[in-house]
Design a protein around this motif. Structure first.
Motif, PDB file in Angstrom:
ATOM      1  N   VAL A 135      -0.059  -5.957 -13.893  1.00  0.00           N
ATOM      2  CA  VAL A 135      -0.710  -5.593 -12.635  1.00  0.00           C
ATOM      3  C   VAL A 135      -0.442  -4.112 -12.373  1.00  0.00           C
ATOM      4  CG1 VAL A 135      -0.835  -6.025 -10.152  1.00  0.00           C
ATOM      5  CG2 VAL A 135      -0.450  -7.928 -11.735  1.00  0.00           C
ATOM      6  N   ALA A 136      -1.476  -3.320 -12.488  1.00  0.00           N
ATOM      7  CA  ALA A 136      -1.418  -1.866 -12.282  1.00  0.00           C
ATOM      8  C   ALA A 136      -2.821  -1.371 -12.584  1.00  0.00           C
ATOM      9  CB  ALA A 136      -0.426  -1.193 -13.222  1.00  0.00           C
ATOM     10  N   LEU A 137      -3.166  -0.201 -12.094  1.00  0.00           N
ATOM     11  CA  LEU A 137      -4.556   0.241 -12.229  1.00  0.00           C
ATOM     12  C   LEU A 137      -4.792   1.209 -13.384  1.00  0.00           C
ATOM     13  CD1 LEU A 137      -5.513   0.664  -8.450  1.00  0.00           C
ATOM     14  CD2 LEU A 137      -5.876  -1.297  -9.973  1.00  0.00           C
ATOM     15  N   ASP A 138      -3.728   1.642 -14.060  1.00  0.00           N
ATOM     16  CA  ASP A 138      -3.922   2.727 -15.050  1.00  0.00           C
ATOM     17  C   ASP A 138      -4.884   2.416 -16.198  1.00  0.00           C
ATOM     18  OD1 ASP A 138      -1.517   1.140 -15.483  1.00  0.00           O
ATOM     19  OD2 ASP A 138      -1.250   2.303 -17.303  1.00  0.00           O
ATOM     20  N   PRO A 139      -5.048   1.174 -16.649  1.00  0.00           N
ATOM     21  CA  PRO A 139      -6.053   0.988 -17.712  1.00  0.00           C
ATOM     22  C   PRO A 139      -7.487   1.095 -17.190  1.00  0.00           C
ATOM     23  CG  PRO A 139      -4.492  -0.850 -17.621  1.00  0.00           C
ATOM     24  CD  PRO A 139      -4.340  -0.075 -16.354  1.00  0.00           C
ATOM     25  N   TYR A 140      -7.630   1.194 -15.883  1.00  0.00           N
ATOM     26  CA  TYR A 140      -8.969   1.131 -15.278  1.00  0.00           C
ATOM     27  C   TYR A 140      -9.369   2.401 -14.532  1.00  0.00           C
ATOM     28  CZ  TYR A 140      -7.571  -3.729 -15.973  1.00  0.00           C
ATOM     29  OH  TYR A 140      -7.105  -4.891 -16.513  1.00  0.00           O
ATOM     30  N   THR A 141      -8.392   3.305 -14.297  1.00  0.00           N
ATOM     31  CA  THR A 141      -8.722   4.498 -13.509  1.00  0.00           C
ATOM     32  C   THR A 141      -9.111   5.665 -14.416  1.00  0.00           C
ATOM     33  OG1 THR A 141      -6.363   5.060 -13.440  1.00  0.00           O
ATOM     34  CG2 THR A 141      -7.266   3.968 -11.501  1.00  0.00           C
ATOM     35  N   SER A 142     -10.007   6.506 -13.904  1.00  0.00           N
ATOM     36  CA  SER A 142     -10.455   7.667 -14.682  1.00  0.00           C
ATOM     37  C   SER A 142      -9.382   8.749 -14.718  1.00  0.00           C
ATOM     38  CB  SER A 142     -11.751   8.213 -14.072  1.00  0.00           C
ATOM     39  OG  SER A 142     -11.629   8.273 -12.671  1.00  0.00           O
ATOM     40  N   HIS A 143      -8.381   8.672 -13.810  1.00  0.00           N
ATOM     41  CA  HIS A 143      -7.310   9.674 -13.802  1.00  0.00           C
ATOM     42  C   HIS A 143      -6.026   9.168 -14.465  1.00  0.00           C
ATOM     43  CE1 HIS A 143      -6.130   7.200 -10.407  1.00  0.00           C
ATOM     44  NE2 HIS A 143      -7.282   7.471  -9.828  1.00  0.00           N
ATOM     45  N   GLY A 144      -6.034   7.896 -14.893  1.00  0.00           N
ATOM     46  CA  GLY A 144      -4.889   7.369 -15.645  1.00  0.00           C
ATOM     47  C   GLY A 144      -3.671   6.999 -14.810  1.00  0.00           C
ATOM     48  N   HIS A 145      -3.796   7.062 -13.477  1.00  0.00           N
ATOM     49  CA  HIS A 145      -2.648   6.678 -12.644  1.00  0.00           C
ATOM     50  C   HIS A 145      -2.683   5.181 -12.330  1.00  0.00           C
ATOM     51  CE1 HIS A 145      -0.470  10.357 -11.975  1.00  0.00           C
ATOM     52  NE2 HIS A 145      -1.629  11.008 -11.896  1.00  0.00           N
ATOM     53  N   ASP A 146      -1.495   4.673 -11.931  1.00  0.00           N
ATOM     54  CA  ASP A 146      -1.354   3.237 -11.689  1.00  0.00           C
ATOM     55  C   ASP A 146      -1.874   2.820 -10.318  1.00  0.00           C
ATOM     56  OD1 ASP A 146       0.237   3.979 -13.868  1.00  0.00           O
ATOM     57  OD2 ASP A 146       1.547   2.248 -13.619  1.00  0.00           O
ATOM     58  N   GLY A 147      -2.163   3.816  -9.479  1.00  0.00           N
ATOM     59  CA  GLY A 147      -2.607   3.490  -8.130  1.00  0.00           C
ATOM     60  C   GLY A 147      -3.801   4.341  -7.735  1.00  0.00           C
ATOM     61  N   LEU A 148      -4.174   4.215  -6.452  1.00  0.00           N
ATOM     62  CA  LEU A 148      -5.306   4.980  -5.922  1.00  0.00           C
ATOM     63  C   LEU A 148      -4.861   6.411  -5.635  1.00  0.00           C
ATOM     64  CD1 LEU A 148      -6.564   2.292  -3.359  1.00  0.00           C
ATOM     65  CD2 LEU A 148      -7.480   2.762  -5.658  1.00  0.00           C
ATOM     66  N   LEU A 149      -5.675   7.351  -6.049  1.00  0.00           N
ATOM     67  CA  LEU A 149      -5.346   8.774  -5.909  1.00  0.00           C
ATOM     68  C   LEU A 149      -6.204   9.350  -4.786  1.00  0.00           C
ATOM     69  CD1 LEU A 149      -3.838  11.200  -7.302  1.00  0.00           C
ATOM     70  CD2 LEU A 149      -5.820  11.395  -8.819  1.00  0.00           C
ATOM     71  N   ARG A 150      -5.522   9.877  -3.760  1.00  0.00           N
ATOM     72  CA  ARG A 150      -6.253  10.500  -2.640  1.00  0.00           C
ATOM     73  C   ARG A 150      -5.632  11.859  -2.360  1.00  0.00           C
ATOM     74  NH1 ARG A 150      -9.233   6.783  -3.586  1.00  0.00           N
ATOM     75  NH2 ARG A 150      -9.650   4.951  -2.304  1.00  0.00           N
ATOM     76  N   GLU A 151      -6.411  12.889  -2.499  1.00  0.00           N
ATOM     77  CA  GLU A 151      -5.936  14.264  -2.266  1.00  0.00           C
ATOM     78  C   GLU A 151      -4.631  14.539  -2.995  1.00  0.00           C
ATOM     79  OE1 GLU A 151      -5.988  14.545   2.007  1.00  0.00           O
ATOM     80  OE2 GLU A 151      -8.073  13.894   1.989  1.00  0.00           O
TER      81      GLU A 151
END
Ligand code: PBG
Length: 343
Positions: A135-151
């Protein structure tokens, strides 16, 4: 009495040691076996598998010799092999197609995503083998981070709410164990609550409790294709390698929030953390023998610089000695096969 040897007097070792001779117990194989304190068995192993799209696909991971990314059908074959070997638990990691990655990692919530299809196929074919999903977002995010990136920041609470939904999607697909590897605050409790509220009270949680911001994840990021995409580093959510007391506070929270098992990652450079957490909490404790640790041994063995098989078994027993109950390791199928032969 001193015996002379050449012109030197032989030291009186019995006097020095008080007649205690440590080597007596080590002299024969049967005696070494008899006094062995720790045992590595197939029951200790968790086998991580990288999943890709397609059929009949097996793609080598260049930085992890001996490891392949597998399409779902090949992953099912691996699960059958795991059952034959007696490996209790498989851990699935997706290599998501680049066009399915976006800023918010929304593919993580697609109930027909690669990981969910792999879960359903494996559960249908090999129900006896446990399935763990990340459970983490890094395989799915375009920025490679495990969570939501805001500013420029990985925002905690909104990420946790997405992770709870990701955990449900995976549990619905047949995952037996969800393993949050994201290091957001409060995610274990939030995921436990959501699982319980949605009919998944039996799904276990392995918490990545002490996960460090480490250089040893490099080959993994190649394998799942997130390395090239990663902007910056993960130091605002993963732990500082200089810290140990902090791992106790992480563990306290994860246990209070409902973790069934706790995990330390990386493994070999962090045996002190495994030891300390096991001694302090007595929880089922998992060591993550990371991709970088695997790559180091494989690279040295390929150069003929060390005996890869022996280095592998020696590292795995080190985890047991430190107090780990189980070990997530890319060596799992090879170690299991060797143990079957009586290594
Ligand atoms: C991502 C995740 C990582 C690993 C497991 N899950 C990489 C990271 O945090 O960047 C690393 C595994 C390994 O190196 O073997 N959530």
């Amino acid at each position: 009495m001193n015996v002379t040897f050449g012109s030197e007097a032989m030291p009186d070792i019995d006097r020095i040691t008080g007649r205690r001779r440590m080597r007596r117990n080590r002299r024969t194989d049967w005696s070494r076996r008899l006094i062995r304190e720790n045992l590595l068995t197939v029951d200790d192993l968790i086998w991580p598998i990288f999943v890709i799209e397609g059929e009949g696909q097996r793609h080598k991971v260049p930085s992890m010799p001996g490891v392949e990314r597998l399409s779902v059908d090949a992953a099912v074959a691996a699960a059958v092999h795991a059952r034959e070997l007696g490996i209790p638990l498989l851990a699935l990691f997706p290599n998501t197609e680049p066009d399915k990655r976006d800023d918010d990692g929304s593919e993580a919530l697609n109930e027909d995503n690669l990981i969910c299809r792999a879960c359903r196929a494996i559960k249908a074919a090999v129900p006896e083998v446990g399935l763990m999903t990340d459970v983490a977002l890094d395989p799915y995010t375009s920025h490679g981070h495990d969570g939501l990136l805001r500013e420029g920041e990985i925002i905690n609470d909104e990420t946790v709410s997405v992770l709870t939904r990701q955990a449900i999607v995976q549990a619905d697909a047949g995952s037996d164990v969800v393993a949050p590897s994201d290091m957001m605050d409060g995610r274990i409790g939030a995921i436990r609550e959501t699982l319980d509220a949605s009919g998944h009270a039996q799904v276990q949680i392995i918490a990545y409790t002490a996960k460090y911001a480490s250089a040893f994840y490099g080959p993994f990021r190649d394998a799942v294709g997130s390395g090239k995409m990663l902007s910056g580093d993960k130091k605002t959510y993963q732990m500082d390698p200089a810290n140990t007391d902090e791992s106790l506070r992480e563990a306290e929270l994860d246990i209070a929030e409902g973790a069934d098992m706790i995990m330390v990652k990386p493994g070999l450079p962090y045996l002190d953390i495994i030891f300390r957490l096991k001694q302090t909490f007595g929880m089922p404790t998992v060591a993550y023998n990371t991709s970088g640790e695997y790559a180091m041994i494989e690279a040295a063995a390929a150069n003929g610089w060390l005996d890869g098989e022996r280095a592998m078994l020696e590292s795995l027993i080190a985890f047991k000695r430190a107090g780990a109950d189980s070990i997530l390791t890319y060596f799992a199928p090879r170690a299991a096969a060797l143990l079957k032969e009586g290594a």
